[in-house]
Design an enzyme around this catalytic site. Structure first.
Site, PDB file in Angstrom:
ATOM      1  N   CYS A  42      33.360 -16.183 -24.639  1.00  0.00           N
ATOM      2  CA  CYS A  42      33.330 -15.480 -25.918  1.00  0.00           C
ATOM      3  C   CYS A  42      33.610 -13.853 -25.849  1.00  0.00           C
ATOM      4  CB  CYS A  42      31.874 -15.335 -26.333  1.00  0.00           C
ATOM      5  SG  CYS A  42      30.651 -14.665 -25.369  1.00  0.00           S
TER       6      CYS A  42
ATOM      7  N   ASP B  95      32.051 -11.602 -24.280  1.00  0.00           N
ATOM      8  CA  ASP B  95      30.765 -10.768 -24.154  1.00  0.00           C
ATOM      9  C   ASP B  95      30.290 -10.370 -22.812  1.00  0.00           C
ATOM     10  OD1 ASP B  95      30.465 -10.877 -26.854  1.00  0.00           O
ATOM     11  OD2 ASP B  95      28.902 -12.416 -26.996  1.00  0.00           O
TER      12      ASP B  95
ATOM     13  N   CYS C 114      25.621 -11.590 -27.895  1.00  0.00           N
ATOM     14  CA  CYS C 114      25.003 -12.073 -28.970  1.00  0.00           C
ATOM     15  C   CYS C 114      23.494 -11.799 -28.919  1.00  0.00           C
ATOM     16  CB  CYS C 114      25.565 -13.440 -29.290  1.00  0.00           C
ATOM     17  SG  CYS C 114      24.730 -14.506 -28.035  1.00  0.00           S
TER      18      CYS C 114
ATOM     19  N   CYS D 243      25.514 -18.342 -23.511  1.00  0.00           N
ATOM     20  CA  CYS D 243      25.016 -17.315 -23.790  1.00  0.00           C
ATOM     21  C   CYS D 243      23.803 -17.180 -22.441  1.00  0.00           C
ATOM     22  CB  CYS D 243      24.300 -17.319 -24.929  1.00  0.00           C
ATOM     23  SG  CYS D 243      25.380 -17.355 -26.365  1.00  0.00           S
TER      24      CYS D 243
HETATM   25 FE1  FES Z   1      28.640 -14.616 -26.175  1.00  0.00          FE
HETATM   26 FE2  FES Z   1      26.559 -15.448 -27.114  1.00  0.00          FE
HETATM   27  S1  FES Z   1      28.083 -15.551 -28.149  1.00  0.00           S
HETATM   28  S2  FES Z   1      26.879 -14.386 -25.017  1.00  0.00           S
END
Ligand code: FES
Length: 156
Positions: free
Chosen positions: A33, A35, A62, A106
């Site tokens: 994602c 992140d 997230c 995540c």
């Molecule tokens: Fe990327 Fe949760 S959607 S860490």
């Protein structure tokens, strides 16, 4: 996933923020994602054993990642490096219950940041300051021209 526990944790996340006197720091980005999560560790000696005294985190991630990171920093307190290395993403996120398939990465991102910090410590017995080998904050790690696609959690 237990939505009530998730919301309660997000309402009052523990150990959120940079740790300036940390012994180790680990950062990972999720290829799923985009992140990022950074975790700091501080050790202490108890009865001849070196254990994790405290941990903190910063996240461009997230809500699930933030909640799992908060729980993980609490869970690893008092554990040795070897004990903490045994913890899986599932164990770190256990208070939330089973994560849905789209949220499994995540928890894995939190596990990855924890392992990176644990490895950083073992690779260098001397204390590591965040400025020695990484940018001090996650925002410093990000390209300044790409602020639009990340969620920024400000710490006090
Ligand atoms: Fe990327 Fe949760 S959607 S860490």
């Amino acid at each position: 996933m237990d939505e009530a526990t998730l919301q309660a944790t997000l309402a009052n996340p523990e150990n959120l923020g940079e740790m300036t006197d940390a012994d180790a720091v680990g950062t990972v980005g999720s290829p799923d994602c985009g992140d990022m999560l950074r975790m700091w560790l501080k050790y202490k000696e108890v009865d001849g054993r070196k254990v994790i005294d405290k941990a903190s985190f910063q996240s461009f991630g997230c809500q699930t990642a933030i909640a799992v990171a908060s729980m993980a920093t609490r869970l690893i307190q008092g554990k040795t490096r070897e004990e903490a290395l045994q913890l899986s993403a599932q164990e770190l996120s256990a208070p939330l219950g089973p994560l849905p398939p789209m949220k499994i990465h995540c928890g894995q991102m939190v596990e990855g940041a924890l392992k990176a910090a644990l490895d950083a410590e073992s690779a260098s017995p001397a204390p590591i300051t965040p400025t020695q080998n990484t940018a001090p904050t996650l925002s410093d790690s990000l390209p300044s021209h790409n602020p639009g696609k990340v969620k920024i959690v400000f710490t006090s």
